[in-house]
Write a protein that holds these residues in place. Sequence first.
Motif, PDB file in Angstrom:
ATOM      1  N   GLY A   1       0.830  -1.207   0.000  1.00 30.89           N
ATOM      2  CA  GLY A   1       0.000   0.000   0.000  1.00 30.89           C
ATOM      3  C   GLY A   1       0.861   1.252   0.000  1.00 30.89           C
ATOM      4  N   ASP A   2       0.572   2.168   0.922  1.00 27.65           N
ATOM      5  CA  ASP A   2       1.350   3.410   1.027  1.00 27.65           C
ATOM      6  C   ASP A   2       2.284   3.379   2.234  1.00 27.65           C
ATOM      7  OD1 ASP A   2       0.154   4.565  -1.200  1.00 27.65           O
ATOM      8  OD2 ASP A   2      -1.559   5.257  -0.030  1.00 27.65           O
ATOM      9  N   SER A   3       2.659   2.181   2.671  1.00 29.35           N
ATOM     10  CA  SER A   3       3.463   2.050   3.874  1.00 29.35           C
ATOM     11  C   SER A   3       4.931   2.362   3.612  1.00 29.35           C
ATOM     12  CB  SER A   3       3.345   0.625   4.428  1.00 29.35           C
ATOM     13  OG  SER A   3       3.952  -0.296   3.520  1.00 29.35           O
ATOM     14  N   VAL A   4       5.685   2.520   4.691  1.00 28.12           N
ATOM     15  CA  VAL A   4       7.127   2.724   4.589  1.00 28.12           C
ATOM     16  C   VAL A   4       7.783   1.506   3.948  1.00 28.12           C
ATOM     17  CG1 VAL A   4       9.258   3.042   5.904  1.00 28.12           C
ATOM     18  CG2 VAL A   4       7.211   4.312   6.546  1.00 28.12           C
ATOM     19  N   LEU A   5       7.309   0.309   4.298  1.00 31.37           N
ATOM     20  CA  LEU A   5       7.885  -0.907   3.721  1.00 31.37           C
ATOM     21  C   LEU A   5       7.696  -0.949   2.210  1.00 31.37           C
ATOM     22  CD1 LEU A   5       7.061  -3.774   6.264  1.00 31.37           C
ATOM     23  CD2 LEU A   5       9.153  -2.440   6.014  1.00 31.37           C
ATOM     24  N   GLU A   6       6.572  -0.450   1.722  1.00 32.37           N
ATOM     25  CA  GLU A   6       6.352  -0.387   0.274  1.00 32.37           C
ATOM     26  C   GLU A   6       7.385   0.534  -0.369  1.00 32.37           C
ATOM     27  OE1 GLU A   6       4.400  -0.901  -3.522  1.00 32.37           O
ATOM     28  OE2 GLU A   6       4.551  -2.056  -1.674  1.00 32.37           O
ATOM     29  N   SER A   7       7.664   1.652   0.294  1.00 32.84           N
ATOM     30  CA  SER A   7       8.664   2.575  -0.208  1.00 32.84           C
ATOM     31  C   SER A   7      10.037   1.912  -0.256  1.00 32.84           C
ATOM     32  CB  SER A   7       8.718   3.820   0.697  1.00 32.84           C
ATOM     33  OG  SER A   7       9.745   4.691   0.297  1.00 32.84           O
ATOM     34  N   ILE A   8      10.394   1.201   0.804  1.00 32.75           N
ATOM     35  CA  ILE A   8      11.686   0.517   0.862  1.00 32.75           C
ATOM     36  C   ILE A   8      11.766  -0.574  -0.203  1.00 32.75           C
ATOM     37  CG2 ILE A   8      13.200  -0.928   2.290  1.00 32.75           C
ATOM     38  CD1 ILE A   8      12.036   0.528   4.740  1.00 32.75           C
ATOM     39  N   SER A   9      10.659  -1.283  -0.414  1.00 36.45           N
ATOM     40  CA  SER A   9      10.659  -2.366  -1.405  1.00 36.45           C
ATOM     41  C   SER A   9      10.853  -1.819  -2.821  1.00 36.45           C
ATOM     42  CB  SER A   9       9.364  -3.179  -1.321  1.00 36.45           C
ATOM     43  OG  SER A   9       8.253  -2.444  -1.795  1.00 36.45           O
ATOM     44  N   LEU A  10      10.238  -0.685  -3.121  1.00 43.48           N
ATOM     45  CA  LEU A  10      10.407  -0.066  -4.441  1.00 43.48           C
ATOM     46  C   LEU A  10      11.857   0.369  -4.658  1.00 43.48           C
ATOM     47  CD1 LEU A  10       7.151   2.097  -4.505  1.00 43.48           C
ATOM     48  CD2 LEU A  10       7.668   0.195  -6.050  1.00 43.48           C
ATOM     49  N   ALA A  11      12.454   0.945  -3.616  1.00 41.09           N
ATOM     50  CA  ALA A  11      13.861   1.333  -3.711  1.00 41.09           C
ATOM     51  C   ALA A  11      14.747   0.101  -3.846  1.00 41.09           C
ATOM     52  CB  ALA A  11      14.265   2.136  -2.483  1.00 41.09           C
TER      53      ALA A  11
ATOM     54  N   TYR B   1      12.986   4.370  -8.059  1.00 39.61           N
ATOM     55  CA  TYR B   1      13.470   5.295  -7.037  1.00 39.61           C
ATOM     56  C   TYR B   1      12.518   6.477  -6.875  1.00 39.61           C
ATOM     57  CZ  TYR B   1      18.069   2.957  -6.943  1.00 39.61           C
ATOM     58  OH  TYR B   1      19.092   2.054  -6.776  1.00 39.61           O
ATOM     59  N   MET B   2      12.005   6.976  -7.990  1.00 47.25           N
ATOM     60  CA  MET B   2      11.063   8.103  -7.917  1.00 47.25           C
ATOM     61  C   MET B   2       9.773   7.693  -7.213  1.00 47.25           C
ATOM     62  SD  MET B   2      12.542  10.788  -9.240  1.00 47.25           S
ATOM     63  CE  MET B   2      11.270  11.959  -9.773  1.00 47.25           C
ATOM     64  N   GLN B   3       9.287   6.501  -7.539  1.00 48.75           N
ATOM     65  CA  GLN B   3       8.085   5.993  -6.857  1.00 48.75           C
ATOM     66  C   GLN B   3       8.340   5.809  -5.369  1.00 48.75           C
ATOM     67  OE1 GLN B   3       5.871   2.655  -8.840  1.00 48.75           O
ATOM     68  NE2 GLN B   3       7.409   2.928 -10.447  1.00 48.75           N
ATOM     69  N   ALA B   4       9.523   5.290  -5.040  1.00 47.27           N
ATOM     70  CA  ALA B   4       9.865   5.067  -3.637  1.00 47.27           C
ATOM     71  C   ALA B   4       9.859   6.376  -2.859  1.00 47.27           C
ATOM     72  CB  ALA B   4      11.242   4.411  -3.541  1.00 47.27           C
ATOM     73  N   ALA B   5      10.351   7.441  -3.488  1.00 44.18           N
ATOM     74  CA  ALA B   5      10.391   8.747  -2.826  1.00 44.18           C
ATOM     75  C   ALA B   5       9.004   9.323  -2.602  1.00 44.18           C
ATOM     76  CB  ALA B   5      11.230   9.718  -3.652  1.00 44.18           C
ATOM     77  N   GLU B   6       8.083   8.992  -3.492  1.00 45.80           N
ATOM     78  CA  GLU B   6       6.726   9.550  -3.426  1.00 45.80           C
ATOM     79  C   GLU B   6       5.776   8.692  -2.593  1.00 45.80           C
ATOM     80  OE1 GLU B   6       5.733   9.823  -7.519  1.00 45.80           O
ATOM     81  OE2 GLU B   6       7.162  11.438  -7.939  1.00 45.80           O
ATOM     82  N   THR B   7       6.172   7.454  -2.280  1.00 46.90           N
ATOM     83  CA  THR B   7       5.351   6.573  -1.460  1.00 46.90           C
ATOM     84  C   THR B   7       5.687   6.809   0.007  1.00 46.90           C
ATOM     85  OG1 THR B   7       5.313   4.887  -3.191  1.00 46.90           O
ATOM     86  CG2 THR B   7       4.752   4.174  -0.961  1.00 46.90           C
ATOM     87  N   ASN B   8       4.688   7.188   0.774  1.00 45.26           N
ATOM     88  CA  ASN B   8       4.894   7.530   2.184  1.00 45.26           C
ATOM     89  C   ASN B   8       6.042   8.540   2.328  1.00 45.26           C
ATOM     90  OD1 ASN B   8       5.754   7.127   5.136  1.00 45.26           O
ATOM     91  ND2 ASN B   8       3.904   5.893   4.995  1.00 45.26           N
ATOM     92  N   PRO B   9       5.920   9.707   1.723  1.00 46.57           N
ATOM     93  CA  PRO B   9       7.006  10.695   1.761  1.00 46.57           C
ATOM     94  C   PRO B   9       7.351  11.130   3.181  1.00 46.57           C
ATOM     95  CG  PRO B   9       4.966  11.689   0.963  1.00 46.57           C
ATOM     96  CD  PRO B   9       4.723  10.214   1.027  1.00 46.57           C
ATOM     97  N   ASN B  10       8.638  11.231   3.447  1.00 51.76           N
ATOM     98  CA  ASN B  10       9.105  11.669   4.756  1.00 51.76           C
ATOM     99  C   ASN B  10      10.502  12.267   4.607  1.00 51.76           C
ATOM    100  OD1 ASN B  10      11.218   9.424   5.456  1.00 51.76           O
ATOM    101  ND2 ASN B  10       9.400   8.335   4.697  1.00 51.76           N
ATOM    102  N   ASP B  11      10.983  12.910   5.665  1.00 51.46           N
ATOM    103  CA  ASP B  11      12.258  13.631   5.597  1.00 51.46           C
ATOM    104  C   ASP B  11      13.467  12.706   5.614  1.00 51.46           C
ATOM    105  OD1 ASP B  11      10.861  15.991   5.562  1.00 51.46           O
ATOM    106  OD2 ASP B  11      11.018  16.322   7.720  1.00 51.46           O
ATOM    107  N   PHE B  12      13.264  11.430   5.907  1.00 51.42           N
ATOM    108  CA  PHE B  12      14.394  10.515   6.017  1.00 51.42           C
ATOM    109  C   PHE B  12      14.627   9.718   4.731  1.00 51.42           C
ATOM    110  CE2 PHE B  12      16.144   6.310   7.259  1.00 51.42           C
ATOM    111  CZ  PHE B  12      17.405   6.739   7.661  1.00 51.42           C
ATOM    112  N   THR B  13      13.613   8.971   4.267  1.00 51.81           N
ATOM    113  CA  THR B  13      13.819   8.106   3.096  1.00 51.81           C
ATOM    114  C   THR B  13      13.641   8.839   1.769  1.00 51.81           C
ATOM    115  OG1 THR B  13      11.498   7.366   3.108  1.00 51.81           O
ATOM    116  CG2 THR B  13      13.087   6.057   4.375  1.00 51.81           C
TER     117      THR B  13
END
Length: 262
Positions: free
Chosen positions: A168-178, A197-209
């Motif tokens: 979904g839009d979780s942090v783990l989804e962002s990490i998996s895309l990266a 990488y662009m999708q990973a940055a836009e999924t659950n956007p935050n100041d760290f990942t």
Amino acid sequence: MATYNKRGYKPKTKKEKEVVEEVLETESTTAEVFSTLDEGANKTEEWVSRNQNTILYVIGGLAVIALLWWAYTQFILGPKSEEAVAEMTQANIYYNDAIVATGDVQDSLYTLALEGGNGKFGLTRIIDEYSGTDAANLANYQAGMAYLNLGGNNYQKAIDHLTAYKGGDSVLESISLAGIGDALVQVNQTADAVSYYMQAAETNPNDFTSPKYLLKAANAALATGDKSTAIEALEKIESMYADADEASTAKVLLGQAQASGN
């Protein structure tokens, strides 16, 4: 005022005649509307009558599907999910220990997480045996990251498992895309990695990942000559994540990319 309906009645003035004609026209239109509605209702009744068996079959089929799904979730998926969670406990221990380990010990722990140990299934077996459960979905993520860290000939397996993971839009989804992006770079598909990488940055956007993944996207884009995407990613870091550790590097790369584009 209703005397215009009386037999033999004749309007005495032109205005009265117009009023009578308007009323008669309204009554005629109303009658036509009701007649049309009656005809539509009759046609609907006739269609229902002709197709009654088909309608009943469809309704019955939907009811059966709903009943089967309820039975599946109650008596199969529910117990299966509980069993999967219990079976996955040991694999989780190996995986979490591997994250903080280094060198050969880390590789050994990732391998145990994948293949199993102490009489318990590994992640790959859980994915096969408990397909459709939340545990199997999480196992896809962990297996993908394990293969990514093992490297060597395992990058395609990492891509396959991380692609199968649905976060979904979780942090783990962002990490998996990266992670998919990282694996693609390792198999010399850097151009394909940029979008992940662009999708990973836009999924659950935050100041760290997000700034990390945007910088990875920029570097991958620059490596393939895609300056426009690189500039887009670097400008996002500059405007949205100016306080991030990656901001200073992004500023230098952005200046270089813009200068080389002129």
